[in-house]
Design a protein around this motif. Structure first.
Motif, PDB file in Angstrom:
ATOM      1  N   VAL A 329       0.833  -1.202   0.000  1.00 54.23           N
ATOM      2  CA  VAL A 329       0.000   0.000   0.000  1.00 54.23           C
ATOM      3  C   VAL A 329       0.870   1.255   0.000  1.00 54.23           C
ATOM      4  O   VAL A 329       0.593   2.228  -0.710  1.00 54.23           O
ATOM      5  CB  VAL A 329      -0.962  -0.019   1.209  1.00 54.23           C
ATOM      6  CG1 VAL A 329      -1.685   1.311   1.327  1.00 54.23           C
ATOM      7  CG2 VAL A 329      -1.968  -1.148   1.059  1.00 54.23           C
ATOM      8  N   TRP A 330       1.954   1.238   0.774  1.00 53.82           N
ATOM      9  CA  TRP A 330       2.839   2.396   0.819  1.00 53.82           C
ATOM     10  C   TRP A 330       3.603   2.578  -0.490  1.00 53.82           C
ATOM     11  O   TRP A 330       4.183   3.644  -0.726  1.00 53.82           O
ATOM     12  CB  TRP A 330       3.823   2.249   1.986  1.00 53.82           C
ATOM     13  CG  TRP A 330       3.319   2.937   3.210  1.00 53.82           C
ATOM     14  CD1 TRP A 330       2.407   2.460   4.091  1.00 53.82           C
ATOM     15  CD2 TRP A 330       3.658   4.250   3.664  1.00 53.82           C
ATOM     16  NE1 TRP A 330       2.170   3.386   5.079  1.00 53.82           N
ATOM     17  CE2 TRP A 330       2.924   4.492   4.840  1.00 53.82           C
ATOM     18  CE3 TRP A 330       4.522   5.242   3.184  1.00 53.82           C
ATOM     19  CZ2 TRP A 330       3.022   5.689   5.547  1.00 53.82           C
ATOM     20  CZ3 TRP A 330       4.627   6.418   3.903  1.00 53.82           C
ATOM     21  CH2 TRP A 330       3.879   6.639   5.059  1.00 53.82           C
ATOM     22  N   CYS A 331       3.603   1.549  -1.334  1.00 49.18           N
ATOM     23  CA  CYS A 331       4.305   1.647  -2.620  1.00 49.18           C
ATOM     24  C   CYS A 331       3.647   2.629  -3.585  1.00 49.18           C
ATOM     25  O   CYS A 331       4.199   2.912  -4.654  1.00 49.18           O
ATOM     26  CB  CYS A 331       4.388   0.272  -3.294  1.00 49.18           C
ATOM     27  SG  CYS A 331       5.749  -0.733  -2.682  1.00 49.18           S
ATOM     28  N   VAL A 332       2.477   3.126  -3.232  1.00 53.58           N
ATOM     29  CA  VAL A 332       1.826   4.106  -4.103  1.00 53.58           C
ATOM     30  C   VAL A 332       2.610   5.412  -4.137  1.00 53.58           C
ATOM     31  O   VAL A 332       2.734   6.055  -5.186  1.00 53.58           O
ATOM     32  CB  VAL A 332       0.379   4.362  -3.637  1.00 53.58           C
ATOM     33  CG1 VAL A 332      -0.257   5.487  -4.449  1.00 53.58           C
ATOM     34  CG2 VAL A 332      -0.452   3.091  -3.770  1.00 53.58           C
ATOM     35  N   ALA A 333       3.199   5.821  -3.006  1.00 51.20           N
ATOM     36  CA  ALA A 333       3.850   7.133  -2.939  1.00 51.20           C
ATOM     37  C   ALA A 333       5.363   7.056  -2.872  1.00 51.20           C
ATOM     38  O   ALA A 333       6.061   7.712  -3.654  1.00 51.20           O
ATOM     39  CB  ALA A 333       3.321   7.911  -1.734  1.00 51.20           C
ATOM     40  N   ALA A 334       5.904   6.260  -1.952  1.00 50.28           N
ATOM     41  CA  ALA A 334       7.348   6.273  -1.699  1.00 50.28           C
ATOM     42  C   ALA A 334       8.193   5.976  -2.938  1.00 50.28           C
ATOM     43  O   ALA A 334       9.150   6.707  -3.224  1.00 50.28           O
ATOM     44  CB  ALA A 334       7.691   5.308  -0.570  1.00 50.28           C
ATOM     45  N   PRO A 335       7.898   4.936  -3.737  1.00 43.49           N
ATOM     46  CA  PRO A 335       8.735   4.680  -4.915  1.00 43.49           C
ATOM     47  C   PRO A 335       8.676   5.791  -5.957  1.00 43.49           C
ATOM     48  O   PRO A 335       9.677   6.060  -6.630  1.00 43.49           O
ATOM     49  CB  PRO A 335       8.160   3.372  -5.476  1.00 43.49           C
ATOM     50  CG  PRO A 335       7.471   2.731  -4.337  1.00 43.49           C
ATOM     51  CD  PRO A 335       6.905   3.865  -3.543  1.00 43.49           C
ATOM     52  N   PHE A 336       7.512   6.416  -6.106  1.00 45.04           N
ATOM     53  CA  PHE A 336       7.402   7.536  -7.042  1.00 45.04           C
ATOM     54  C   PHE A 336       8.345   8.656  -6.621  1.00 45.04           C
ATOM     55  O   PHE A 336       9.048   9.252  -7.448  1.00 45.04           O
ATOM     56  CB  PHE A 336       5.960   8.054  -7.074  1.00 45.04           C
ATOM     57  CG  PHE A 336       5.304   7.949  -8.419  1.00 45.04           C
ATOM     58  CD1 PHE A 336       5.827   8.628  -9.519  1.00 45.04           C
ATOM     59  CD2 PHE A 336       4.185   7.165  -8.606  1.00 45.04           C
ATOM     60  CE1 PHE A 336       5.232   8.537 -10.761  1.00 45.04           C
ATOM     61  CE2 PHE A 336       3.584   7.061  -9.848  1.00 45.04           C
ATOM     62  CZ  PHE A 336       4.109   7.746 -10.929  1.00 45.04           C
ATOM     63  N   PHE A 337       8.375   8.949  -5.339  1.00 37.42           N
ATOM     64  CA  PHE A 337       9.244  10.004  -4.843  1.00 37.42           C
ATOM     65  C   PHE A 337      10.709   9.621  -5.015  1.00 37.42           C
ATOM     66  O   PHE A 337      11.532  10.438  -5.451  1.00 37.42           O
ATOM     67  CB  PHE A 337       8.936  10.295  -3.377  1.00 37.42           C
ATOM     68  CG  PHE A 337       9.781  11.385  -2.785  1.00 37.42           C
ATOM     69  CD1 PHE A 337       9.539  12.714  -3.086  1.00 37.42           C
ATOM     70  CD2 PHE A 337      10.836  11.080  -1.943  1.00 37.42           C
ATOM     71  CE1 PHE A 337      10.327  13.730  -2.554  1.00 37.42           C
ATOM     72  CE2 PHE A 337      11.625  12.075  -1.400  1.00 37.42           C
ATOM     73  CZ  PHE A 337      11.370  13.403  -1.709  1.00 37.42           C
ATOM     74  N   ILE A 338      11.058   8.379  -4.661  1.00 35.10           N
ATOM     75  CA  ILE A 338      12.442   7.936  -4.814  1.00 35.10           C
ATOM     76  C   ILE A 338      12.867   7.999  -6.272  1.00 35.10           C
ATOM     77  O   ILE A 338      13.972   8.442  -6.601  1.00 35.10           O
ATOM     78  CB  ILE A 338      12.616   6.509  -4.263  1.00 35.10           C
ATOM     79  CG1 ILE A 338      12.342   6.487  -2.755  1.00 35.10           C
ATOM     80  CG2 ILE A 338      14.030   5.985  -4.537  1.00 35.10           C
ATOM     81  CD1 ILE A 338      12.259   5.091  -2.164  1.00 35.10           C
ATOM     82  N   GLY A 339      11.979   7.578  -7.173  1.00 33.08           N
ATOM     83  CA  GLY A 339      12.289   7.655  -8.595  1.00 33.08           C
ATOM     84  C   GLY A 339      12.477   9.086  -9.057  1.00 33.08           C
ATOM     85  O   GLY A 339      13.374   9.383  -9.861  1.00 33.08           O
ATOM     86  N   SER A 340      11.674  10.012  -8.541  1.00 28.55           N
ATOM     87  CA  SER A 340      11.759  11.409  -8.985  1.00 28.55           C
ATOM     88  C   SER A 340      13.057  12.067  -8.534  1.00 28.55           C
ATOM     89  O   SER A 340      13.598  12.926  -9.233  1.00 28.55           O
ATOM     90  CB  SER A 340      10.553  12.200  -8.467  1.00 28.55           C
ATOM     91  OG  SER A 340      10.601  12.348  -7.062  1.00 28.55           O
ATOM     92  N   ILE A 341      13.599  11.674  -7.360  1.00 28.81           N
ATOM     93  CA  ILE A 341      14.833  12.301  -6.875  1.00 28.81           C
ATOM     94  C   ILE A 341      16.085  11.552  -7.345  1.00 28.81           C
ATOM     95  O   ILE A 341      17.203  11.962  -7.008  1.00 28.81           O
ATOM     96  CB  ILE A 341      14.856  12.383  -5.327  1.00 28.81           C
ATOM     97  CG1 ILE A 341      14.861  10.991  -4.698  1.00 28.81           C
ATOM     98  CG2 ILE A 341      13.696  13.225  -4.824  1.00 28.81           C
ATOM     99  CD1 ILE A 341      15.027  10.992  -3.192  1.00 28.81           C
TER     100      ILE A 341
END
Length: 513
Positions: A329-341
């Motif tokens: 469930v937390w994979c909705v936000a955290a990986p997107f942010f990690i990918g963006s930075i």
């Protein structure tokens, strides 16, 4: 990332369905849970049991599979792909990047569980089946919080980073990462369903995570300042302070997020260093941590595939499957942010660097904080297990653990400030990703409008505040988050398959190292 420029059509660019439908669904559910707590808990318990118990192998297989795939990707030709233009250098230093990544992926839950998780395992009959508390109670916290959870994050971060920085896609949504597999259906009902599901899971998951640690923060305030008032009032005050911090950080862009993340890391490791150096259990902490890490690695595949088919203790259903669901469930936000930075880093650097910083920092937390109290239990006879069995109150247990440290008042204050910093650094990144989700299209060099960011900052905190006054609703929404993990797990598999297809096509057209 440059500021978003409104072209006069800003209102039409916002995807109102993505913005409002999941929020309305979560609010309606919370009202139903509050009005019909017993019936809603019964229904959700049945559904959760079906997914977590009957279909539990799915979660275990996805968790182990994603971790192994991430290692393959890092070691293969895909690992050489630069997340950006060929030859581009990383936008952030390793420390700044790692700090933002770590704090985005783990909220203040890590401190709550680092102090207390071994006690919960020690009280479980499965530990008695395996052997002694000394041998196994410190193994499972390291297992449940290290390789597979970060495998979810880092594999998806590579896929999202490839989508954003290499393919330059302008739809920063879950469905867009599935486009190589879904094709034209991405723009239809299938894509819409994936995005609605993702935002719903984001809201439910992030709202319920406050339930784990805010009562501990309220307990610390009560103890430090001898406050005599309703616990809910104190909790709301903490939430408002946290909201103020992460809103200020987010509105100052990546610079603000980076500064807050690094500050959180300094506080975090300062706390760990204090407990290690002044707690009086340094030798035990290091030796037990070394042993538990070795035992986890030695038994990794057995731990990852244990299903307890006879349901002798239901340990994997109660713990491992629960955790893998929570990370999904937390994979909705955290990986997107990690990918963006991660722009400018290769996929190999993103995955392996993430394992070094993310897993390393997580393991150190559980080794130091968990083994400190375990040492007190084993060597000095301070019976924390009995305290927990009698009261069932983890918050009082953690306070009693901290009381055994020198300068306990100082440690309580340090824990409180660090937890606020952790929540703030997690939720500024989540608010940023949710804001990006709110647009039909958003270029890589564009940011959401500040008004949209502010709206998400307020929405993310308003829901938890409402739930403070209905404990049963919070518990039910935790079940909703876990249930949502099943379809999210299917989407994760689609995203990974899409990455392989798209990256292979990219490498065919762009050969070379």
């Amino acid at each position: 990332m440059k500021g978003y420029k409104d072209d006069g059509n800003g209102k039409r660019q916002i995807d109102w369905a993505i913005f409002l439908v999941p929020l309305a669904a979560v609010v309606i559910l919370s009202v139903l849970f509050a009005c019909f707590p017993a019936r809603s808990q019964e229904v959700l318990g049945t559904v959760r049991s079906f997914f977590g118990d009957t279909l539990g192998v799915f979660y275990l297989a996805v968790g182990l599979g994603v971790f192994l795939v991430s290692l393959f990707v890092a070691a293969s030709r895909y690992g050489k792909i630069v997340l950006g233009d060929p030859g581009e250098k990383p936008k952030f230093s390793f420390f700044a990047w790692g700090s933002m990544m770590f704090t985005a992926g783990l909220a203040a839950d890590i401190l709550f569980y680092s102090f207390s998780e071994w006690v919960m395992y020690a009280a479980d009959p499965h530990i008695a089946e395996l052997g002694s508390i000394q041998d196994w109670a410190s193994v499972y916290p390291v297992f449940h919080w290290s390789l597979i959870p970060w495998g979810f994050y880092l594999m998806l971060a590579a896929a999202f980073g490839f989508m954003l920085h290499v393919r330059k896609r302008k739809r920063q949504k879950y469905s867009e990462a599935c486009r190589p597999i879904l094709g034209k259906y991405t723009d239809g009902a299938a894509g819409r369903f994936i995005d609605l599901l993702a935002v719903f899971a984001l809201l439910a998951g992030t709202a319920t995570t406050f339930a784990l640690a805010t009562p501990l923060m309220a307990s610390i305030l009560e103890k430090l300042f001898h406050i005599q008032m309703d616990r809910r009032v104190i909790t709301v005050a903490i939430l408002l302070v946290t909201c103020t911090v992460y809103t200020y950080s987010l509105l100052h862009g990546f610079k603000g997020i980076s500064i807050l993340a690094k500050s959180c890391i300094y506080l975090f490791f300062g706390l760990l260093a204090y407990v290690l150096l002044f707690g009086g259990e340094a030798r035990y902490i290091i030796e037990t941590g070394f042993s538990s890490l070795g035992r986890m690695v030695q038994n990794f595949f057995e731990l990852s595939t244990f299903t307890d088919p006879e349901r002798a203790t239901s340990f994997p259903q109660n713990w491992t499957i629960f955790y893998w669901s929570y990370w999904m469930v937390w994979c909705v936000a955290a990986p997107f942010f990690i990918g963006s930075i991660s722009r400018g880093r290769t996929i190999r650097q993103t995955i392996l660097g993430g394992y070094v910083f993310g897993v390393g920092s997580t393991i150190v937390s559980f080794v130091v904080l968990g083994n400190y109290s375990l040492g007190k239990q084993v060597l000095e006879g301070v019976d924390f297990i009995a305290v927990y069995r009698q009261s069932g109150d983890l918050y009082s247990l953690i306070l009693s653990i901290i009381d055994t440290l020198p300068w306990a008042g100082f440690v309580l204050l340090l824990v409180l400030v660090t937890m606020i910093a952790f929540y703030a650094t997690s939720f500024d990144s989540i608010a940023l990703i949710a804001s990006c989700y709110s647009y039909r299209e958003l270029g890589e060099d564009q940011s959401p409008h500040r008004a949209v960011e502010l709206a998400w900052c307020l929405l993310l905190i308003t829901f938890p505040i409402a739930l403070v006054f209905s404990e049963s609703s919070m518990n039910n929404l935790q079940s909703v988050s876990i249930i949502a993990a099943f379809p999210i797990g299917i989407v994760i598999l689609l995203i990974i398959a899409g990455f392989f297809k798209d990256a292979a096509a990219y490498l065919e057209k762009r050969p070379g190292p």
